[in-house]
Design a protein around this motif. Structure first.
Motif, PDB file in Angstrom:
ATOM      1  N   GLY A 105      -2.347  35.268  26.568  1.00 33.89           N
ATOM      2  CA  GLY A 105      -1.440  36.146  27.306  1.00 33.89           C
ATOM      3  C   GLY A 105      -0.238  36.495  26.460  1.00 33.89           C
ATOM      4  N   THR A 106       0.610  37.369  26.968  1.00 31.06           N
ATOM      5  CA  THR A 106       1.815  37.761  26.250  1.00 31.06           C
ATOM      6  C   THR A 106       2.934  36.789  26.551  1.00 31.06           C
ATOM      7  OG1 THR A 106       2.447  39.222  28.070  1.00 31.06           O
ATOM      8  CG2 THR A 106       1.177  40.187  26.271  1.00 31.06           C
ATOM      9  N   LEU A 107       3.842  36.666  25.608  1.00 28.16           N
ATOM     10  CA  LEU A 107       5.010  35.809  25.764  1.00 28.16           C
ATOM     11  C   LEU A 107       6.163  36.679  26.241  1.00 28.16           C
ATOM     12  CD1 LEU A 107       4.648  33.761  22.467  1.00 28.16           C
ATOM     13  CD2 LEU A 107       3.967  33.063  24.762  1.00 28.16           C
ATOM     14  N   GLU A 108       6.585  36.443  27.462  1.00 33.16           N
ATOM     15  CA  GLU A 108       7.648  37.256  28.023  1.00 33.16           C
ATOM     16  C   GLU A 108       8.390  36.493  29.102  1.00 33.16           C
ATOM     17  OE1 GLU A 108       5.480  40.605  29.466  1.00 33.16           O
ATOM     18  OE2 GLU A 108       5.075  39.690  31.410  1.00 33.16           O
ATOM     19  N   ALA A 109       9.622  36.901  29.345  1.00 35.53           N
ATOM     20  CA  ALA A 109      10.424  36.367  30.444  1.00 35.53           C
ATOM     21  C   ALA A 109      10.523  37.454  31.504  1.00 35.53           C
ATOM     22  CB  ALA A 109      11.810  35.970  29.945  1.00 35.53           C
ATOM     23  N   GLU A 110      10.212  37.098  32.739  1.00 33.21           N
ATOM     24  CA  GLU A 110      10.215  38.066  33.829  1.00 33.21           C
ATOM     25  C   GLU A 110      10.964  37.492  35.019  1.00 33.21           C
ATOM     26  OE1 GLU A 110       7.118  40.832  36.461  1.00 33.21           O
ATOM     27  OE2 GLU A 110       6.367  39.365  35.011  1.00 33.21           O
ATOM     28  N   ALA A 111      11.880  38.271  35.576  1.00 35.22           N
ATOM     29  CA  ALA A 111      12.653  37.861  36.742  1.00 35.22           C
ATOM     30  C   ALA A 111      12.691  39.004  37.740  1.00 35.22           C
ATOM     31  CB  ALA A 111      14.078  37.464  36.341  1.00 35.22           C
ATOM     32  N   ARG A 112      12.629  38.639  39.028  1.00 42.10           N
ATOM     33  CA  ARG A 112      12.651  39.650  40.091  1.00 42.10           C
ATOM     34  C   ARG A 112      13.504  39.174  41.259  1.00 42.10           C
ATOM     35  NH1 ARG A 112       9.027  43.649  39.395  1.00 42.10           N
ATOM     36  NH2 ARG A 112       7.400  43.337  37.820  1.00 42.10           N
ATOM     37  N   TYR A 113      14.121  40.142  41.929  1.00 41.79           N
ATOM     38  CA  TYR A 113      14.862  39.856  43.161  1.00 41.79           C
ATOM     39  C   TYR A 113      14.366  40.802  44.242  1.00 41.79           C
ATOM     40  CZ  TYR A 113      18.537  39.048  46.527  1.00 41.79           C
ATOM     41  OH  TYR A 113      19.214  38.716  47.680  1.00 41.79           O
ATOM     42  N   ALA A 141      15.650  36.372  31.037  1.00 45.01           N
ATOM     43  CA  ALA A 141      15.886  37.404  32.052  1.00 45.01           C
ATOM     44  C   ALA A 141      16.508  36.755  33.280  1.00 45.01           C
ATOM     45  CB  ALA A 141      14.575  38.104  32.427  1.00 45.01           C
ATOM     46  N   SER A 142      17.449  37.442  33.923  1.00 43.00           N
ATOM     47  CA  SER A 142      18.075  36.944  35.138  1.00 43.00           C
ATOM     48  C   SER A 142      18.457  38.117  36.029  1.00 43.00           C
ATOM     49  CB  SER A 142      19.317  36.101  34.819  1.00 43.00           C
ATOM     50  OG  SER A 142      20.291  36.881  34.149  1.00 43.00           O
ATOM     51  N   VAL A 143      18.362  37.919  37.347  1.00 43.54           N
ATOM     52  CA  VAL A 143      18.664  38.979  38.309  1.00 43.54           C
ATOM     53  C   VAL A 143      19.363  38.382  39.524  1.00 43.54           C
ATOM     54  CG1 VAL A 143      16.736  40.454  37.618  1.00 43.54           C
ATOM     55  CG2 VAL A 143      16.397  38.728  39.386  1.00 43.54           C
ATOM     56  N   SER A 144      20.032  39.233  40.279  1.00 50.92           N
ATOM     57  CA  SER A 144      20.603  38.910  41.579  1.00 50.92           C
ATOM     58  C   SER A 144      20.559  40.171  42.424  1.00 50.92           C
ATOM     59  CB  SER A 144      22.037  38.388  41.423  1.00 50.92           C
ATOM     60  OG  SER A 144      22.910  39.437  41.040  1.00 50.92           O
ATOM     61  N   ALA A 145      21.167  40.118  43.597  1.00 52.67           N
ATOM     62  CA  ALA A 145      21.167  41.297  44.469  1.00 52.67           C
ATOM     63  C   ALA A 145      21.984  42.439  43.881  1.00 52.67           C
ATOM     64  CB  ALA A 145      21.696  40.926  45.844  1.00 52.67           C
ATOM     65  N   THR A 146      22.931  42.137  42.981  1.00 49.13           N
ATOM     66  CA  THR A 146      23.818  43.174  42.453  1.00 49.13           C
ATOM     67  C   THR A 146      23.869  43.212  40.931  1.00 49.13           C
ATOM     68  OG1 THR A 146      25.711  41.668  42.604  1.00 49.13           O
ATOM     69  CG2 THR A 146      25.283  43.118  44.496  1.00 49.13           C
ATOM     70  N   SER A 147      22.994  42.483  40.236  1.00 52.46           N
ATOM     71  CA  SER A 147      23.054  42.476  38.780  1.00 52.46           C
ATOM     72  C   SER A 147      21.676  42.201  38.187  1.00 52.46           C
ATOM     73  CB  SER A 147      24.050  41.425  38.271  1.00 52.46           C
ATOM     74  OG  SER A 147      23.601  40.122  38.603  1.00 52.46           O
ATOM     75  N   ALA A 148      21.515  42.584  36.926  1.00 55.88           N
ATOM     76  CA  ALA A 148      20.280  42.321  36.185  1.00 55.88           C
ATOM     77  C   ALA A 148      20.635  42.251  34.706  1.00 55.88           C
ATOM     78  CB  ALA A 148      19.241  43.408  36.431  1.00 55.88           C
ATOM     79  N   ALA A 149      19.985  41.326  33.989  1.00 52.89           N
ATOM     80  CA  ALA A 149      20.259  41.174  32.568  1.00 52.89           C
ATOM     81  C   ALA A 149      19.005  40.668  31.864  1.00 52.89           C
ATOM     82  CB  ALA A 149      21.424  40.204  32.327  1.00 52.89           C
ATOM     83  N   GLY A 150      18.777  41.172  30.652  1.00 50.53           N
ATOM     84  CA  GLY A 150      17.633  40.732  29.871  1.00 50.53           C
ATOM     85  C   GLY A 150      17.951  40.779  28.393  1.00 50.53           C
ATOM     86  N   ARG A 151      17.368  39.837  27.649  1.00 52.07           N
ATOM     87  CA  ARG A 151      17.569  39.786  26.207  1.00 52.07           C
ATOM     88  C   ARG A 151      16.284  39.314  25.543  1.00 52.07           C
ATOM     89  NH1 ARG A 151      19.100  36.361  22.006  1.00 52.07           N
ATOM     90  NH2 ARG A 151      20.583  37.284  20.500  1.00 52.07           N
TER      91      ARG A 151
END
Length: 431
Positions: A105-113, A141-151
């Motif tokens: 599989g692919t190496l990735e970070a995934e986050a969802r809200y 990767a990180s998310v919330s109801a009002t923000s999202a960030a990925g690197r």
């Protein structure tokens, strides 16, 4: 003394204006809808290679981040050091299907809200499937109801013998507030040590983009900087129109114009048919903003083979960012007015008959069949107010208002008595 009394008299009004407001006016959203989207990649390939042994489609990516955020609320971020592309996914699907489980599989970070609000990993195994090599690094990767960030940070990747690219990094940040009527997102991409066929070398490509929204005011900014570019040792500048020689010509006695012809001939001989920057764009309206950095685009191709066999063709893009923002203002809710009920004809008062029930004291009542249901008035809802985020009842507000009036009027009366006493003293009379 007079100045102090005036300040005391105005103090209640100032406090009421600053800290007291109806609850219905607090927290009304400025935006009815708002959404953000972002795509950033240090490097991206698109094309077909392997003409002599069968064409293979390449659509790989390096340091790839995709992010989205809206007011539903919903957020999603995918950050991958490498995106191996269709070829890898096809092979991985065949391997996983034969094994009956996910083996590759692919190496990735995934986050969802709503859902998993954060994800990260460090140092994975490289993808070594000739002619493709993709080194692995890390992502979060990180998310919330009002923000999202990925690197995403990628190590070196190579498609031998065409391209060799050093480490690259992409990062995206998003945030919004429908109550304040603001939204913002920014992204940055860096990639270094690009080497194409040993002829074209680029020290670094840095792309930045930013969009903001504040009520009706929107901004969009983008930048793409290509540094340390050389062709066969000759310093060059890469523009939207192509490659031109810069600095001092490598061959003594030649002009920069002649050096430009020489570097383009060297690129063509190496199979590099086009090198240029794709011009970025930044647009905005009262309801949207978009920033696109374009990127450094390089096209490599080989001549067609005999017998109608297609040539190799590969397009490389470095430093690409695309940010978009859309919103809509909240529409005030108009009060619902219920029209009065107009009777069809002349209204007649209800007729009642007073009777006496035998065996009990005389009790007035209504004749059977003519009873009327009592009319119960709905409870009166006490007006509510808010002081520094705390609700107070209408009774409390009334008492506060009475105190305010008493303090204001009482202060004026007290001032009158003091002024009268001062005048009597000035006149030499005993107050």
């Amino acid at each position: 003394m007079r100045r102090a009394l005036v300040v005391v008299a105005l103090l209640p009004s100032a406090l009421a204006v600053c800290f007291v407001r109806p609850v219905s006016a607090a927290g009304d959203p400025v935006y009815d809808q708002v959404s953000l989207s972002a795509i950033a990649a240090a490097g991206h390939t698109n094309g077909v290679v392997g003409a002599s042994g069968g064409l293979v489609t390449l659509d790989t990516g390096s340091a790839y981040v995709s992010a989205s955020l809206d007011d539903s609320p919903s957020a999603a971020v995918v950050a991958a050091p490498e995106e191996p592309g269709t070829l890898f996914h096809t092979a991985a699907g065949q391997v996983n299907g034969a094994a009956g489980q996910k083996v590759v599989g692919t190496l990735e970070a995934e986050a969802r809200y709503p859902g998993d609000t954060s994800s990260s990993f460090n140092v994975g195994d490289p993808v070594d499937s000739p002619p493709v090599y993709l080194g692995a690094a890390n992502a979060n990767a990180s998310v919330s109801a009002t923000s999202a960030a990925g690197r995403a940070q990628a190590a070196r990747f190579s498609i031998a013998p065409l391209v060799d690219v050093g480490p690259g990094t992409s990062q995206v940040q998003q945030k919004l507030s429908v109550e304040a009527g603001t939204a913002a997102q920014d992204a940055k991409v860096t990639v270094s040590d690009i080497d194409l066929a040993g002829v074209l070398k680029v020290q670094s490509v840095v792309a930045t983009a930013k969009v903001t929204a504040d009520h009706d005011t929107h901004t969009a900014l983008q930048s793409l900087v290509v540094s340390g570019a050389t062709v066969a040792g000759q310093q060059v500048a890469i523009t939207n129109d192509g490659v031109v020689a810069a600095g001092t010509p490598v061959v003594p006695g030649t002009t920069l114009s002649q050096a430009t012809d020489a570097v383009n001939a060297a690129l063509a001989a190496a199979g590099i048919t086009k090198v240029h920057t794709v011009g970025g764009t930044a647009t905005h309206t009262a309801r949207s903003a978009e920033a696109d950095t374009g990127g450094l685009e390089i096209v490599l191709a080989s001549p067609d083979l005999p017998g109608g066999v297609s040539a190799n063709s590969l397009t490389l893009t470095f430093g690409g960012i695309d940010l978009t923002e859309l919103d809509a203002l909240a529409t005030p809710i108009a009060p619902v007015l219920v029209p009065p009920v107009v009777p069809a004809g002349p209204a007649q008062p209800p007729t009642t008959v007073t009777t006496v029930i035998p065996g009990t004291p005389a009790v007035p009542g209504s004749a059977p069949g003519q009873q009327q249901a009592p009319q119960v008035a709905p409870p009166t809802q006490t007006a509510a107010f808010e002081v520094q985020g705390r609700r107070i009842s209408g009774r409390t507000a009334l008492v506060a208002f009475a105190g305010w009036q008493l303090l204001s009027l009482g202060t004026a009366t007290l001032y009158g008595f003091v002024e009268r006493r001062r005048r009597l003293v000035l006149l030499g009379r005993q107050p």
